[in-house]
Design a protein around this motif. Structure first.
Motif, PDB file in Angstrom:
ATOM      1  N   LEU A   1      42.928  85.020   4.543  1.00  0.00           N
ATOM      2  CA  LEU A   1      44.003  85.823   5.116  1.00  0.00           C
ATOM      3  C   LEU A   1      43.810  86.163   6.594  1.00  0.00           C
ATOM      4  O   LEU A   1      44.773  86.343   7.317  1.00  0.00           O
ATOM      5  CB  LEU A   1      44.170  87.117   4.303  1.00  0.00           C
ATOM      6  CG  LEU A   1      44.520  86.902   2.825  1.00  0.00           C
ATOM      7  CD1 LEU A   1      44.609  88.230   2.105  1.00  0.00           C
ATOM      8  CD2 LEU A   1      45.836  86.153   2.687  1.00  0.00           C
ATOM      9  N   LYS A   2      42.568  86.321   7.051  1.00  0.00           N
ATOM     10  CA  LYS A   2      42.275  86.535   8.472  1.00  0.00           C
ATOM     11  C   LYS A   2      43.156  87.629   9.071  1.00  0.00           C
ATOM     12  O   LYS A   2      44.017  87.381   9.916  1.00  0.00           O
ATOM     13  CB  LYS A   2      42.462  85.218   9.249  1.00  0.00           C
ATOM     14  CG  LYS A   2      41.519  84.123   8.799  1.00  0.00           C
ATOM     15  CD  LYS A   2      41.749  82.833   9.576  1.00  0.00           C
ATOM     16  CE  LYS A   2      40.827  81.728   9.077  1.00  0.00           C
ATOM     17  NZ  LYS A   2      41.066  80.438   9.750  1.00  0.00           N
ATOM     18  N   SER A   3      42.930  88.843   8.646  1.00  0.00           N
ATOM     19  CA  SER A   3      43.697  89.979   9.160  1.00  0.00           C
ATOM     20  C   SER A   3      43.385  90.204  10.635  1.00  0.00           C
ATOM     21  O   SER A   3      42.242  90.070  11.064  1.00  0.00           O
ATOM     22  CB  SER A   3      43.326  91.238   8.374  1.00  0.00           C
ATOM     23  OG  SER A   3      44.094  92.335   8.790  1.00  0.00           O
ATOM     24  N   PRO A   4      44.394  90.522  11.455  1.00  0.00           N
ATOM     25  CA  PRO A   4      44.154  90.738  12.877  1.00  0.00           C
ATOM     26  C   PRO A   4      43.300  91.981  13.127  1.00  0.00           C
ATOM     27  O   PRO A   4      43.346  92.946  12.364  1.00  0.00           O
ATOM     28  CB  PRO A   4      45.563  90.927  13.452  1.00  0.00           C
ATOM     29  CG  PRO A   4      46.392  91.383  12.302  1.00  0.00           C
ATOM     30  CD  PRO A   4      45.813  90.706  11.094  1.00  0.00           C
ATOM     31  N   SER A   5      42.525  91.962  14.188  1.00  0.00           N
ATOM     32  CA  SER A   5      41.675  93.097  14.533  1.00  0.00           C
ATOM     33  C   SER A   5      42.530  94.303  14.907  1.00  0.00           C
ATOM     34  O   SER A   5      43.533  94.173  15.618  1.00  0.00           O
ATOM     35  CB  SER A   5      40.767  92.735  15.705  1.00  0.00           C
ATOM     36  OG  SER A   5      40.124  93.899  16.196  1.00  0.00           O
ATOM     37  N   PRO A   6      42.140  95.513  14.446  1.00  0.00           N
ATOM     38  CA  PRO A   6      42.897  96.721  14.838  1.00  0.00           C
ATOM     39  C   PRO A   6      42.730  97.059  16.317  1.00  0.00           C
ATOM     40  O   PRO A   6      43.435  97.926  16.833  1.00  0.00           O
ATOM     41  CB  PRO A   6      42.277  97.811  13.946  1.00  0.00           C
ATOM     42  CG  PRO A   6      40.916  97.296  13.600  1.00  0.00           C
ATOM     43  CD  PRO A   6      41.043  95.801  13.520  1.00  0.00           C
ATOM     44  N   LEU A   7      41.811  96.372  17.016  1.00  0.00           N
ATOM     45  CA  LEU A   7      41.580  96.647  18.432  1.00  0.00           C
ATOM     46  C   LEU A   7      42.519  95.864  19.339  1.00  0.00           C
ATOM     47  O   LEU A   7      42.538  96.080  20.555  1.00  0.00           O
ATOM     48  CB  LEU A   7      40.126  96.308  18.794  1.00  0.00           C
ATOM     49  CG  LEU A   7      39.044  97.068  18.006  1.00  0.00           C
ATOM     50  CD1 LEU A   7      37.660  96.605  18.433  1.00  0.00           C
ATOM     51  CD2 LEU A   7      39.191  98.568  18.216  1.00  0.00           C
ATOM     52  N   LEU A   8      43.289  94.925  18.778  1.00  0.00           N
ATOM     53  CA  LEU A   8      44.198  94.122  19.590  1.00  0.00           C
ATOM     54  C   LEU A   8      45.302  94.975  20.208  1.00  0.00           C
ATOM     55  O   LEU A   8      45.837  95.877  19.570  1.00  0.00           O
ATOM     56  CB  LEU A   8      44.835  93.018  18.735  1.00  0.00           C
ATOM     57  CG  LEU A   8      43.941  91.852  18.308  1.00  0.00           C
ATOM     58  CD1 LEU A   8      44.719  90.916  17.391  1.00  0.00           C
ATOM     59  CD2 LEU A   8      43.432  91.084  19.513  1.00  0.00           C
ATOM     60  N   LEU A   9      45.621  94.690  21.462  1.00  0.00           N
ATOM     61  CA  LEU A   9      46.726  95.348  22.148  1.00  0.00           C
ATOM     62  C   LEU A   9      47.671  94.293  22.707  1.00  0.00           C
ATOM     63  O   LEU A   9      47.211  93.383  23.414  1.00  0.00           O
ATOM     64  CB  LEU A   9      46.201  96.246  23.279  1.00  0.00           C
ATOM     65  CG  LEU A   9      45.415  97.479  22.839  1.00  0.00           C
ATOM     66  CD1 LEU A   9      44.852  98.213  24.043  1.00  0.00           C
ATOM     67  CD2 LEU A   9      46.308  98.414  22.026  1.00  0.00           C
ATOM     68  N   PRO A  10      48.967  94.375  22.443  1.00  0.00           N
ATOM     69  CA  PRO A  10      49.577  95.374  21.552  1.00  0.00           C
ATOM     70  C   PRO A  10      49.182  95.138  20.096  1.00  0.00           C
ATOM     71  O   PRO A  10      48.819  94.025  19.711  1.00  0.00           O
ATOM     72  CB  PRO A  10      51.074  95.147  21.768  1.00  0.00           C
ATOM     73  CG  PRO A  10      51.177  93.712  22.154  1.00  0.00           C
ATOM     74  CD  PRO A  10      49.951  93.420  22.980  1.00  0.00           C
ATOM     75  N   ALA A  11      49.267  96.188  19.299  1.00  0.00           N
ATOM     76  CA  ALA A  11      48.850  96.107  17.893  1.00  0.00           C
ATOM     77  C   ALA A  11      49.692  95.086  17.136  1.00  0.00           C
ATOM     78  O   ALA A  11      50.906  94.982  17.356  1.00  0.00           O
ATOM     79  CB  ALA A  11      48.975  97.474  17.242  1.00  0.00           C
ATOM     80  N   ARG A  12      49.038  94.337  16.265  1.00  0.00           N
ATOM     81  CA  ARG A  12      49.735  93.353  15.433  1.00  0.00           C
ATOM     82  C   ARG A  12      49.855  93.850  14.007  1.00  0.00           C
ATOM     83  O   ARG A  12      48.990  94.568  13.503  1.00  0.00           O
ATOM     84  CB  ARG A  12      48.986  92.015  15.454  1.00  0.00           C
ATOM     85  CG  ARG A  12      49.092  91.273  16.778  1.00  0.00           C
ATOM     86  CD  ARG A  12      48.239  90.016  16.787  1.00  0.00           C
ATOM     87  NE  ARG A  12      48.535  89.144  15.653  1.00  0.00           N
ATOM     88  CZ  ARG A  12      47.805  88.060  15.356  1.00  0.00           C
ATOM     89  NH1 ARG A  12      46.743  87.753  16.090  1.00  0.00           N
ATOM     90  NH2 ARG A  12      48.141  87.308  14.328  1.00  0.00           N
ATOM     91  N   ASP A  13      50.941  93.463  13.372  1.00  0.00           N
ATOM     92  CA  ASP A  13      51.195  93.864  11.989  1.00  0.00           C
ATOM     93  C   ASP A  13      50.103  93.307  11.091  1.00  0.00           C
ATOM     94  O   ASP A  13      49.745  92.129  11.173  1.00  0.00           O
ATOM     95  CB  ASP A  13      52.562  93.339  11.548  1.00  0.00           C
ATOM     96  CG  ASP A  13      53.101  94.118  10.360  1.00  0.00           C
ATOM     97  OD1 ASP A  13      52.303  94.790   9.691  1.00  0.00           O
ATOM     98  OD2 ASP A  13      54.314  94.044  10.119  1.00  0.00           O
ATOM     99  N   ALA A  14      49.560  94.161  10.197  1.00  0.00           N
ATOM    100  CA  ALA A  14      48.443  93.748   9.352  1.00  0.00           C
ATOM    101  C   ALA A  14      48.876  93.077   8.052  1.00  0.00           C
ATOM    102  O   ALA A  14      48.027  92.592   7.315  1.00  0.00           O
ATOM    103  CB  ALA A  14      47.569  94.968   9.015  1.00  0.00           C
TER     104      ALA A  14
END
Length: 223
Positions: free
Chosen positions: A159-172
Motif C-alpha cells: 500500500l505504501k502510505s504517504p509520509s505524514p511529513l509531506l507538504l502539502p499533505a497527501r490523502d492517506a
C-alpha cells in the motif's frame, strides 16, 4: 511501571490480531476470533470488533478484560454525547474520545491495542491507530496485536502510505477498491495464521460504506 509490569506482555493473555484499511468511500476492519492464554485456547469464536457508532468500529487486541472495560467506558460517554447533542459522534470525534480515555488511564493503562476504523464527515474511509496510552494517528491502514509484526511489513509493501511529513499533505486513503482491500485482508490473515499461535480459527471482517455495515467471515487454521 515496575520491572515485573515491564516484562509482562498483554499477548500472553488473549492475544489476537486486528487490521484496518481505509479507502476513498469505505473502511475494512478485521480481526481473528481466537482468544488464548499462553498456549491454551480459551475459545475459538470470540469477536474482537465492537461497533461504537453508526460509522465507527473499534478492533482491539491484548488483554480482553481491559478491552471490555474500555468498551463500556466509551459506550457510556457516547450515550452521554448523544443525549447532549442529539446526534452520534463522527469517527474523528470518536478517535479523539478514545485517545482521551486511554490517556486518562496512562499511569495504570488498559492493556488494549486498538485500531479505530470508519467513515469521516466527507464519507471517506479513516483509520486511527493507537498505542496503550492514547497517542494516535490517522493512517491509511494499520495492524495491531500479536500478528502485527508479520502483517505490517506486508501492508507497507502493498500500500505504501504517504509520509505524514509531506507538504502539502497527501490523502492517506489507500488506492484499492473495496473488494481488493477485502482480499488483501484475507491474504494477510491467512499468512499470519501460519506463523502466529495467537491468531487463528476464524476471521471476522466488517465493511463500512455509504450503504451501512456488513459482516463477512473466513475460516482460518485451527491449530
Amino acid at each position: 511501571m515496575t520491572k515485573q509490569q515491564a516484562n509482562w506482555s498483554p499477548y500472553d493473555n488473549n492475544g489476537g490480531t486486528c487490521v484496518a484499511i481505509a479507502g476513498t468511500d469505505y473502511c475494512v476492519v478485521a480481526a481473528d476470533t481466537r482468544m488464548s492464554s499462553g498456549y491454551n485456547i480459551l475459545t475459538r469464536d470470540y469477536s474482537k470488533i465492537n461497533q461504537l457508532a453508526d460509522k465507527s468500529v473499534l478492533a482491539s487486541s491484548g488483554f480482553q478484560a481491559d478491552v471490555r472495560a474500555l468498551q463500556k467506558v466509551l459506550a457510556a460517554k457516547h450515550l452521554q454525547y448523544q443525549h447532549q447533542h442529539n446526534k452520534q459522534m463522527s469517527c474523528p470525534a470518536m478517535a479523539q474520545l478514545l485517545s482521551n480515555t486511554l490517556y486518562y488511564k496512562r499511569f495504570f493503562p488498559y492493556y488494549a491495542f486498538n485500531v479505530l476504523g470508519g467513515l469521516d464527515n466527507e464519507g471517506k474511509g479513516c483509520v486511527f491507530t493507537y498505542d496503550a496510552v492514547g497517542s494516535y494517528e490517522r493512517v491509511g491502514y494499520s495492524s495491531q496485536g500479536s500478528g502485527s509484526t508479520l502483517i505490517t511489513p506486508f501492508l507497507d509493501n502493498q500500500l505504501k502510505s504517504p509520509s505524514p511529513l509531506l507538504l502539502p499533505a497527501r490523502d492517506a486513503v489507500t488506492p484499492l477498491s473495496e473488494l481488493e482491500a477485502i482480499d488483501l485482508v484475507k491474504t494477510c490473515f491467512a499468512s499470519a495464521t501460519e506463523r502466529d499461535v495467537y491468531t487463528g480459527d476464524k476471521l471476522e471482517i466488517l465493511i463500512l460504506n455509504a450503504s451501512g455495515i456488513r459482516r463477512e467471515y473466513m475460516e482460518l487454521r485451527k491449530d
